[in-house]
Write a protein that holds these residues in place. Structure first.
Motif, PDB file in Angstrom:
ATOM      1  N   GLY A  50      24.510  29.061  48.162  1.00  0.00           N
ATOM      2  CA  GLY A  50      24.374  29.989  49.274  1.00  0.00           C
ATOM      3  C   GLY A  50      24.592  29.311  50.605  1.00  0.00           C
ATOM      4  N   PRO A  51      24.651  30.071  51.675  1.00  0.00           N
ATOM      5  CA  PRO A  51      24.974  29.512  52.991  1.00  0.00           C
ATOM      6  C   PRO A  51      23.756  28.942  53.689  1.00  0.00           C
ATOM      7  N   GLN A  52      22.975  28.145  52.973  1.00  0.00           N
ATOM      8  CA  GLN A  52      21.797  27.564  53.606  1.00  0.00           C
ATOM      9  C   GLN A  52      22.146  26.208  54.191  1.00  0.00           C
ATOM     10  N   GLY A  53      21.275  25.751  55.060  1.00  0.00           N
ATOM     11  CA  GLY A  53      21.401  24.426  55.632  1.00  0.00           C
ATOM     12  C   GLY A  53      20.937  23.375  54.650  1.00  0.00           C
ATOM     13  N   PRO A  54      20.892  22.096  55.107  1.00  0.00           N
ATOM     14  CA  PRO A  54      20.565  21.008  54.180  1.00  0.00           C
ATOM     15  C   PRO A  54      19.141  21.054  53.681  1.00  0.00           C
ATOM     16  N   TYR A  55      18.221  21.753  54.321  1.00  0.00           N
ATOM     17  CA  TYR A  55      16.819  21.773  53.907  1.00  0.00           C
ATOM     18  C   TYR A  55      16.331  23.195  53.623  1.00  0.00           C
ATOM     19  N   GLY A  56      17.234  24.097  53.338  1.00  0.00           N
ATOM     20  CA  GLY A  56      16.819  25.444  53.003  1.00  0.00           C
ATOM     21  C   GLY A  56      16.831  26.404  54.180  1.00  0.00           C
ATOM     22  N   GLY A  57      17.134  25.951  55.383  1.00  0.00           N
ATOM     23  CA  GLY A  57      17.159  26.811  56.538  1.00  0.00           C
ATOM     24  C   GLY A  57      18.568  27.293  56.830  1.00  0.00           C
ATOM     25  N   PRO A  58      18.798  27.886  58.000  1.00  0.00           N
ATOM     26  CA  PRO A  58      20.138  28.361  58.340  1.00  0.00           C
ATOM     27  C   PRO A  58      21.077  27.191  58.559  1.00  0.00           C
ATOM     28  N   PRO A  59      22.377  27.382  58.285  1.00  0.00           N
ATOM     29  CA  PRO A  59      23.319  26.276  58.425  1.00  0.00           C
ATOM     30  C   PRO A  59      23.568  25.952  59.891  1.00  0.00           C
ATOM     31  N   PRO A  60      23.953  24.680  60.164  1.00  0.00           N
ATOM     32  CA  PRO A  60      24.298  24.354  61.548  1.00  0.00           C
ATOM     33  C   PRO A  60      25.603  25.035  61.945  1.00  0.00           C
ATOM     34  N   GLY A  61      25.786  25.235  63.216  1.00  0.00           N
ATOM     35  CA  GLY A  61      27.004  25.905  63.691  1.00  0.00           C
ATOM     36  C   GLY A  61      27.026  25.900  65.204  1.00  0.00           C
ATOM     37  N   TRP A  62      27.893  26.731  65.747  1.00  0.00           N
ATOM     38  CA  TRP A  62      28.018  26.800  67.202  1.00  0.00           C
ATOM     39  C   TRP A  62      26.861  27.586  67.780  1.00  0.00           C
ATOM     40  N   GLY A  63      26.265  27.058  68.847  1.00  0.00           N
ATOM     41  CA  GLY A  63      25.162  27.725  69.508  1.00  0.00           C
ATOM     42  C   GLY A  63      25.640  28.867  70.382  1.00  0.00           C
ATOM     43  N   PRO A 112      13.866  18.911  58.806  1.00  0.00           N
ATOM     44  CA  PRO A 112      13.423  19.272  57.449  1.00  0.00           C
ATOM     45  C   PRO A 112      11.993  19.802  57.476  1.00  0.00           C
ATOM     46  N   PRO A 113      11.672  20.724  56.623  1.00  0.00           N
ATOM     47  CA  PRO A 113      10.286  21.228  56.584  1.00  0.00           C
ATOM     48  C   PRO A 113       9.337  20.114  56.156  1.00  0.00           C
ATOM     49  N   LYS A 114       8.130  20.212  56.645  1.00  0.00           N
ATOM     50  CA  LYS A 114       7.107  19.215  56.313  1.00  0.00           C
ATOM     51  C   LYS A 114       5.777  19.938  56.095  1.00  0.00           C
ATOM     52  N   PRO A 115       5.622  20.573  54.946  1.00  0.00           N
ATOM     53  CA  PRO A 115       4.365  21.288  54.699  1.00  0.00           C
ATOM     54  C   PRO A 115       3.194  20.360  54.438  1.00  0.00           C
ATOM     55  N   GLY A 116       3.478  19.133  54.011  1.00  0.00           N
ATOM     56  CA  GLY A 116       2.403  18.202  53.666  1.00  0.00           C
ATOM     57  C   GLY A 116       2.562  16.863  54.349  1.00  0.00           C
ATOM     58  N   VAL A 117       2.438  15.795  53.572  1.00  0.00           N
ATOM     59  CA  VAL A 117       2.378  14.452  54.141  1.00  0.00           C
ATOM     60  C   VAL A 117       3.745  13.835  54.347  1.00  0.00           C
ATOM     61  N   ILE A 118       4.806  14.398  53.754  1.00  0.00           N
ATOM     62  CA  ILE A 118       6.147  13.852  53.913  1.00  0.00           C
ATOM     63  C   ILE A 118       7.108  14.985  54.238  1.00  0.00           C
ATOM     64  N   PRO A 119       8.179  14.702  54.987  1.00  0.00           N
ATOM     65  CA  PRO A 119       9.221  15.721  55.178  1.00  0.00           C
ATOM     66  C   PRO A 119       9.998  15.903  53.888  1.00  0.00           C
TER      67      PRO A 119
END
Length: 388
Positions: free
Chosen positions: A29-42, A53-60
């Motif tokens: 799918g068109p997700q970014g490297p960590y599950g979010g939206p892909p990078p692109g033009w602003g 990257p998401p960091k819900p706990g002790v490590i990213p």
């Protein structure tokens, strides 16, 4: 032997495995490297960098550097100190109780033979020595098995705690104890298999050092060169095998894998990252060694001087005076310092290895996406028996 290395969201045998239940590839799918939206033009025409990257706990949840691995280990030790050090201290306390009980039983069973060692009117013979060797050999065997079980339990408890720490979930002492206890037999079997694999290189190293001492004492260097070459061969071999199977305890604890499957999984995960795994593990060992040295050096300088020896004093009186000088407050402080250092080392090293295991699965199997999804799901409510 269960096989939980799934090929997708579920394992080979079906069922809902946890986020560590086996290799999973990155989602499409068109997700970014960590599950979010892909990078692109602003919006303003500039290039928008990828989101952190998401960091819900002790490590990213991304490929980790050395700083993230060590930082995540220390963060886990700080945030989850109660389940980590509580289970380890309880396990060591249980080990001490088992050893004391075994020693007392052994002494009671051979007390009359033991008294022949120090009574002045008794004659010590092989009839006294054989029961002593059998009794205290049994104590040694019980101690080895109990130590193996305790160390395996602590490794499983560290992996169980890290499971929740990575997801940012709370971990209670009871929950960690139950999960670690259920995986202790598998981790024990992995440890025994690894010891058997390393037995030949370790035996060769022991043979080298024994032969070196014999050569020094007898001033004979006939076979020293061959033994030295053997030492140069088996030492790297032992290190290579140890690092190759380093992730097996974490696999056995987190993936509920059998012993042989855990060893195979460790080989697959370490392949291509042997030097990185070796270097970070060696760095963790150096940290433990430096901390241990920092604790022991002041105790060595604070050692009380032994009392002077009078030539006319009997040997037993001199030995008793020497023992008395080494006990008291100094002995208590030394015992506490040694216990704290051992407790920290027994938790720190398995945690570093477990974080390295998670990092390798993130790099090779896209585990970051699975962990991101799992961190958004609330943990199951603890089971409460129905009211009568």
């Amino acid at each position: 032997m269960s096989d939980t290395s799934g090929r997708g969201p579920q394992g080979q045998h079906g069922g809902p495995p946890g986020p560590y239940g086996g290799p999973q590839g990155p989602y499409g799918g068109p997700q970014g490297p960590y599950g979010g939206p892909p990078p692109g033009w602003g919006r303003n025409g500039g290039w928008a960098p990828p989101p952190p990257p998401p960091k819900p706990g002790v490590i990213p949840l991304a490929p980790l550097g050395v700083d993230h691995i060590l930082g995540g280990t220390f963060a886990t030790m700080r945030r989850y100190a109660k389940p980590l050090f509580g289970t380890a201290a309880a396990a060591y306390g249980l080990l001490a109780a088992v050893m004391i009980a075994a020693g007392v039983l052994a002494y009671v069973s051979v007390r009359e033979h033991f008294q022949a060692l120090y009574e002045t009117d008794a004659t010590f013979s092989w009839d006294h020595g054989r029961p002593l060797l059998i009794a205290f050999g049994a104590v040694w065997l019980v101690g080895m098995l109990a130590t193996l079980a305790v160390n395996s339990f602590i490794q499983a408890s560290c992996a169980a705690t890290l499971h929740e720490a990575v997801l940012g979930r709370p971990a209670t002492f009871a929950a960690v104890w139950r999960r670690a206890w259920s995986r202790t037999p598998s981790v024990m079997a992995v440890t025994v298999l690894l010891a058997l694999i390393l037995l030949l290189p370790v035996a060769a190293c022991v043979l080298f050092f024994v032969s070196f001492i014999v050569v020094v004492l007898t001033q004979s260097s006939a076979s020293f060169g061959l033994l030295f070459l053997l030492f140069l061969v088996v030492t790297p071999l032992a290190a290579w095998l140890y690092v190759l199977f380093a992730f097996a305890p974490a696999v056995a604890a987190l993936e509920t894998a059998g012993p042989l499957q855990a060893l195979r999984r460790s080989v697959r995960l370490v392949r291509g990252a042997w030097w990185r795994t070796f270097g970070i593990s060696l760095l963790a060992g150096v940290i433990v060694g430096v901390v241990s040295l920092a604790v022991r050096l002041p105790l060595q300088f604070a050692t009380p001087a032994p009392p002077p020896v009078d030539p006319d004093t009997s040997t037993s009186t001199v030995l008793l005076a020497q023992l008395r000088s080494q006990f008291g407050l100094y002995a208590l402080v030394g015992l506490v310092g040694t216990f704290v250092t051992q407790l920290a080392a027994s938790v720190f090293l398995p945690l570093v290895t477990a974080v390295l295991y998670v990092d390798q699965r993130i790099r090779k199997e896209g585990l970051a996406h699975t962990l991101t999804d799992a961190s958004s799901v609330p943990p199951p409510a603890p089971y409460e028996p129905p009211a009568p």
